[in-house]
Design an enzyme around this catalytic site. Structure first.
Site, PDB file in Angstrom:
ATOM      1  N   SER A 149     -83.687 -34.339  -5.309  1.00  0.00           N
ATOM      2  CA  SER A 149     -82.303 -33.846  -5.295  1.00  0.00           C
ATOM      3  C   SER A 149     -81.488 -34.687  -4.318  1.00  0.00           C
ATOM      4  O   SER A 149     -82.008 -35.183  -3.305  1.00  0.00           O
ATOM      5  CB  SER A 149     -82.301 -32.386  -4.846  1.00  0.00           C
ATOM      6  N   TYR A 174     -85.196 -25.257   0.846  1.00  0.00           N
ATOM      7  CA  TYR A 174     -85.252 -25.939  -0.459  1.00  0.00           C
ATOM      8  C   TYR A 174     -85.142 -27.444  -0.266  1.00  0.00           C
ATOM      9  O   TYR A 174     -85.957 -28.218  -0.786  1.00  0.00           O
ATOM     10  CB  TYR A 174     -84.128 -25.436  -1.374  1.00  0.00           C
ATOM     11  N   LYS A 178     -87.861 -30.864  -0.803  1.00  0.00           N
ATOM     12  CA  LYS A 178     -87.645 -32.126  -1.525  1.00  0.00           C
ATOM     13  C   LYS A 178     -87.926 -33.325  -0.614  1.00  0.00           C
ATOM     14  O   LYS A 178     -88.529 -34.316  -1.033  1.00  0.00           O
ATOM     15  CB  LYS A 178     -86.214 -32.196  -2.065  1.00  0.00           C
ATOM     16  N   PHE A 226     -77.257 -34.275  -8.256  1.00  0.00           N
ATOM     17  CA  PHE A 226     -76.566 -33.168  -7.595  1.00  0.00           C
ATOM     18  C   PHE A 226     -75.913 -32.262  -8.619  1.00  0.00           C
ATOM     19  O   PHE A 226     -75.269 -32.752  -9.544  1.00  0.00           O
ATOM     20  CB  PHE A 226     -75.494 -33.697  -6.633  1.00  0.00           C
TER      21      PHE A 226
HETATM   22  O1  LIG Z   1     -93.568 -22.242 -10.118  1.00  0.00           O
HETATM   23  C1  LIG Z   1     -92.774 -22.528 -11.003  1.00  0.00           C
HETATM   24  C2  LIG Z   1     -91.381 -22.429 -10.828  1.00  0.00           C
HETATM   25  C3  LIG Z   1     -90.541 -22.777 -11.892  1.00  0.00           C
HETATM   26  N1  LIG Z   1     -91.065 -23.165 -13.059  1.00  0.00           N
HETATM   27  C4  LIG Z   1     -90.209 -23.520 -14.197  1.00  0.00           C
HETATM   28  O2  LIG Z   1     -89.556 -24.724 -13.853  1.00  0.00           O
HETATM   29  C5  LIG Z   1     -88.364 -24.803 -14.595  1.00  0.00           C
HETATM   30  C6  LIG Z   1     -87.258 -25.226 -13.657  1.00  0.00           C
HETATM   31  O3  LIG Z   1     -86.097 -25.323 -14.411  1.00  0.00           O
HETATM   32  P1  LIG Z   1     -84.714 -24.676 -13.965  1.00  0.00           P
HETATM   33  O4  LIG Z   1     -84.949 -23.501 -13.092  1.00  0.00           O
HETATM   34  O5  LIG Z   1     -83.873 -24.526 -15.179  1.00  0.00           O
HETATM   35  O6  LIG Z   1     -84.159 -25.816 -13.018  1.00  0.00           O
HETATM   36  P2  LIG Z   1     -83.425 -27.190 -13.354  1.00  0.00           P
HETATM   37  O7  LIG Z   1     -81.958 -27.011 -13.286  1.00  0.00           O
HETATM   38  O8  LIG Z   1     -84.010 -27.823 -14.546  1.00  0.00           O
HETATM   39  O9  LIG Z   1     -83.856 -27.911 -12.009  1.00  0.00           O
HETATM   40  C7  LIG Z   1     -84.585 -29.085 -11.872  1.00  0.00           C
HETATM   41  O10 LIG Z   1     -83.886 -29.887 -11.008  1.00  0.00           O
HETATM   42  C8  LIG Z   1     -83.761 -29.417  -9.681  1.00  0.00           C
HETATM   43  C9  LIG Z   1     -83.005 -30.432  -8.892  1.00  0.00           C
HETATM   44  O11 LIG Z   1     -81.684 -30.295  -9.091  1.00  0.00           O
HETATM   45  C10 LIG Z   1     -85.107 -29.274  -9.072  1.00  0.00           C
HETATM   46  O12 LIG Z   1     -84.988 -28.741  -7.796  1.00  0.00           O
HETATM   47  C11 LIG Z   1     -85.931 -28.402  -9.914  1.00  0.00           C
HETATM   48  O13 LIG Z   1     -87.237 -28.426  -9.392  1.00  0.00           O
HETATM   49  C12 LIG Z   1     -85.956 -28.923 -11.329  1.00  0.00           C
HETATM   50  O14 LIG Z   1     -86.630 -28.028 -12.152  1.00  0.00           O
HETATM   51  C13 LIG Z   1     -88.114 -23.406 -15.221  1.00  0.00           C
HETATM   52  O15 LIG Z   1     -88.373 -23.464 -16.595  1.00  0.00           O
HETATM   53  C14 LIG Z   1     -89.122 -22.510 -14.523  1.00  0.00           C
HETATM   54  O16 LIG Z   1     -89.564 -21.448 -15.370  1.00  0.00           O
HETATM   55  C15 LIG Z   1     -92.426 -23.292 -13.236  1.00  0.00           C
HETATM   56  O17 LIG Z   1     -92.901 -23.649 -14.301  1.00  0.00           O
HETATM   57  N2  LIG Z   1     -93.252 -22.977 -12.188  1.00  0.00           N
END
Ligand SMILES: O=c1ccn([C@@H]2O[C@H](COP(=O)(O)OP(=O)(O)O[C@H]3O[C@H](CO)[C@@H](O)[C@H](O)[C@H]3O)[C@@H](O)[C@H]2O)c(=O)[nH]1
Length: 292
Positions: A149, A174, A178, A226
């Site tokens: 990030s 958080y 990272k 971001f």
């Molecule tokens: O222990 C865990 C926690 C989360 N998830 C899954 O991980 C995905 C994360 O996606 P989302 O919550 O939609 O996040 P994004 O907007 O796609 O965020 C992504 O981009 C971020 C940076 O901006 C990072 O911090 C995140 O780790 C990364 O998933 C989801 O499907 C969750 O269900 C898992 O599988 N296992």
């Protein structure tokens, strides 16, 4: 070297960035395996990826769409597995020995929440990722694209942020996950390069020096975006988190569609960076991957 037709494991592949990335990978001829514990997403994301892939396939003669006739479960093998579950991850790699690289999105991502439950964030993001890296090493899969990030730059003096800007002590648990994870992945790359050199030296001492059969070296890409924002142009796929979102853009989108009443602005002391369009993230992950 083109990685097309190689199999990429996408962790968090049902999430916002992950699902858009899965679609772009398929559109570019990759095979994809998805791991997600569905804590912030649902399987519906993959149904939508499948639908969009099918729609484009019906009008495209590109070989990337040859697999469009496959059922969803075959096109995108899915495992509801937590990244903290080592045995579960091992089963995924055992079931798909063809996996050659990982794009890692699974993790928790809300700055405010991380201040309230830091141990959960350190556990899932750091312990979960270390777990994943260890299983990758066990299966000799040593290529990773990590969803980091721009928060690792803290509050930078220059925007747009130059890539070489210093990484700072982050302001939230958080953000610290990272920063730590970037160090962990870099450390693994450095250590593996040393191991590879030692191996090469040993080989050179014993043979004609042309043994390239083993490659211990890791390669990694760290993506620092971001406030990811936006949707697929069809409107079929956007961002669909579970419950009330903890991040700015999904919260704003829920207010815009009338699901939530209002967005509160907490002070004006912090210049929130603008977003990175989702349509640039998936392809970005792919292209950077191919350069390797
Ligand atoms: O222990 C865990 C926690 C989360 N998830 C899954 O991980 C995905 C994360 O996606 P989302 O919550 O939609 O996040 P994004 O907007 O796609 O965020 C992504 O981009 C971020 C940076 O901006 C990072 O911090 C995140 O780790 C990364 O998933 C989801 O499907 C969750 O269900 C898992 O599988 N296992």
């Amino acid at each position: 070297m083109s990685l097309s037709k190689q199999t990429i494991l996408v962790t968090g592949g049902c999430g916002y960035i992950g699902s858009h990335t899965v679609l772009r990978l398929l559109e570019n001829g990759y095979k994809v395996v998805v791991v997600d514990n569905l804590s912030n997403s649902s399987y519906e994301s993959l149904r939508r990826v499948y639908k969009l892939y099918g729609i484009t396939a019906s009008t495209s003669s590109s070989p990337a769409y040859n697999d469009a006739i496959l059922p969803l479960e075959t096109l995108i093998p899915f495992f509801q597995v937590d990244i903290l579950d080592r045995a579960g991850l091992v089963k995924v790699f055992e079931a798909h020995p063809e996996i050659s690289a990982v794009i890692h999105f699974a993790g928790r991502k809300a700055v405010g929440e991380s201040g309230r439950i830091p141990l959960d964030y350190y556990n899932v993001n750091i312990a979960g990722t270390v777990n994943l890296l260890q299983v990758m090493e066990d299966f000799s899969v040593r290529k990773i694209v990590f969803s980091s990030s721009a928060t690792v730059y803290g509050n930078p003096p220059h925007i747009p942020i130059p890539e070489e800007s210093p990484i700072v002590a982050s302001m939230s648990p958080y953000g610290r996950t990272k920063v730590f994870l970037e160090h962990i992945i870099k450390d693994q790359c450095v250590a593996s390069a040393v191991k590879q050199q030692e191996y090469q030296k040993e080989i050179n001492g014993h043979s004609n020096g042309h043994d390239t059969s083993k490659n211990y070296e890791w390669s990694a890409i760290l993506l620092r975006y971001f406030n990811p924002a936006g949707a697929h142009p069809s409107g079929i796929m956007g961002e669909d988190p579970q419950g009330i979102p903890n991040n700015l853009m999904p919260f704003l989108a829920q207010v815009a569609v009338g699901n939530l009443e209002k967005l509160s602005v907490f002070g004006n002391d912090y210049p929130t960076k603008d977003g990175t369009c989702i349509r640039r993230l998936g392809p970005g992950s792919r292209c950077r991957f191919e350069q390797d």
